[in-house]
Design a protein around this motif. Structure first.
Motif, PDB file in Angstrom:
ATOM      1  N   MET A  54      29.996  33.785  44.665  1.00 49.61           N
ATOM      2  CA  MET A  54      30.728  33.569  45.903  1.00 49.61           C
ATOM      3  C   MET A  54      30.504  32.170  46.474  1.00 49.61           C
ATOM      4  SD  MET A  54      32.805  35.664  46.932  1.00 49.61           S
ATOM      5  CE  MET A  54      33.366  37.282  46.790  1.00 49.61           C
ATOM      6  N   LYS A  55      29.345  31.591  46.153  1.00 47.27           N
ATOM      7  CA  LYS A  55      29.054  30.252  46.645  1.00 47.27           C
ATOM      8  C   LYS A  55      30.069  29.248  46.094  1.00 47.27           C
ATOM      9  CE  LYS A  55      25.383  26.897  47.101  1.00 47.27           C
ATOM     10  NZ  LYS A  55      24.027  26.514  46.767  1.00 47.27           N
ATOM     11  N   ASN A  56      30.476  29.454  44.829  1.00 48.05           N
ATOM     12  CA  ASN A  56      31.479  28.593  44.220  1.00 48.05           C
ATOM     13  C   ASN A  56      32.807  28.663  44.966  1.00 48.05           C
ATOM     14  OD1 ASN A  56      30.693  26.919  42.215  1.00 48.05           O
ATOM     15  ND2 ASN A  56      31.232  28.283  40.522  1.00 48.05           N
ATOM     16  N   LEU A  57      33.203  29.856  45.360  1.00 48.78           N
ATOM     17  CA  LEU A  57      34.458  30.041  46.086  1.00 48.78           C
ATOM     18  C   LEU A  57      34.392  29.343  47.438  1.00 48.78           C
ATOM     19  CD1 LEU A  57      37.250  31.327  46.186  1.00 48.78           C
ATOM     20  CD2 LEU A  57      36.196  33.384  47.117  1.00 48.78           C
ATOM     21  N   GLY A  58      33.276  29.420  48.107  1.00 49.85           N
ATOM     22  CA  GLY A  58      33.102  28.743  49.391  1.00 49.85           C
ATOM     23  C   GLY A  58      33.206  27.236  49.247  1.00 49.85           C
ATOM     24  N   ASN A  59      32.585  26.715  48.179  1.00 51.48           N
ATOM     25  CA  ASN A  59      32.680  25.276  47.921  1.00 51.48           C
ATOM     26  C   ASN A  59      34.104  24.858  47.609  1.00 51.48           C
ATOM     27  OD1 ASN A  59      29.993  24.726  48.368  1.00 51.48           O
ATOM     28  ND2 ASN A  59      29.414  24.922  46.209  1.00 51.48           N
ATOM     29  N   MET A  60      34.816  25.681  46.844  1.00 52.68           N
ATOM     30  CA  MET A  60      36.203  25.364  46.506  1.00 52.68           C
ATOM     31  C   MET A  60      37.080  25.340  47.754  1.00 52.68           C
ATOM     32  SD  MET A  60      36.884  27.300  42.865  1.00 52.68           S
ATOM     33  CE  MET A  60      38.616  26.953  42.935  1.00 52.68           C
ATOM     34  N   LEU A  61      36.856  26.292  48.663  1.00 49.31           N
ATOM     35  CA  LEU A  61      37.634  26.334  49.901  1.00 49.31           C
ATOM     36  C   LEU A  61      37.340  25.117  50.774  1.00 49.31           C
ATOM     37  CD1 LEU A  61      37.455  30.125  50.841  1.00 49.31           C
ATOM     38  CD2 LEU A  61      39.449  28.841  50.047  1.00 49.31           C
TER      39      LEU A  61
END
Length: 107
Positions: A1-8
């Motif tokens: 989920m950390k990756n998704l937050g960074n992408m956003l």
């Protein structure tokens, strides 16, 4: 989920940069010339024609075809400069943002 937050977060940063780039392009004007500067054309960064300058020596009936060709060449020169400016600004806007392989901007 950390990756998704960074992408956003990256997407939001990129959106802000793209808005800045569009505003800058609207305010930018580039000049294209032909015939050794006898014909000049000014375009905005968005490609809107702002001004045409023609040397008075071309303003006679015998030079009509030459003038027409020079206008087309000056416009092509200005358009190429606009495209180069856009590419440079796009590079700046997307700097530091990693996109998945094969994905290109603008979408």
């Amino acid at each position: 989920m950390k990756n998704l937050g960074n992408m956003l977060k990256q997407a939001q940063q990129m959106q802000a940069r793209m808005q800045e780039m569009q505003a800058k392009l609207e305010a930018t004007e580039v000049e294209g010339a032909s015939g050794g500067g006898m014909v000049k054309v000014r375009l905005t960064g968005k490609g809107d024609l702002r001004r045409v300058t023609i040397d008075p020596s071309l303003m006679n009936a015998d030079e009509r075809e030459v003038l027409e060709d020079l206008l087309v060449a000056a416009h092509a020169d200005a358009k190429q400069k606009v495209e180069a400016t856009m590419a440079e600004e796009m590079q700046k806007a997307t700097a530091g943002i990693s996109l998945p392989p094969g994905m290109k901007l603008p979408f």
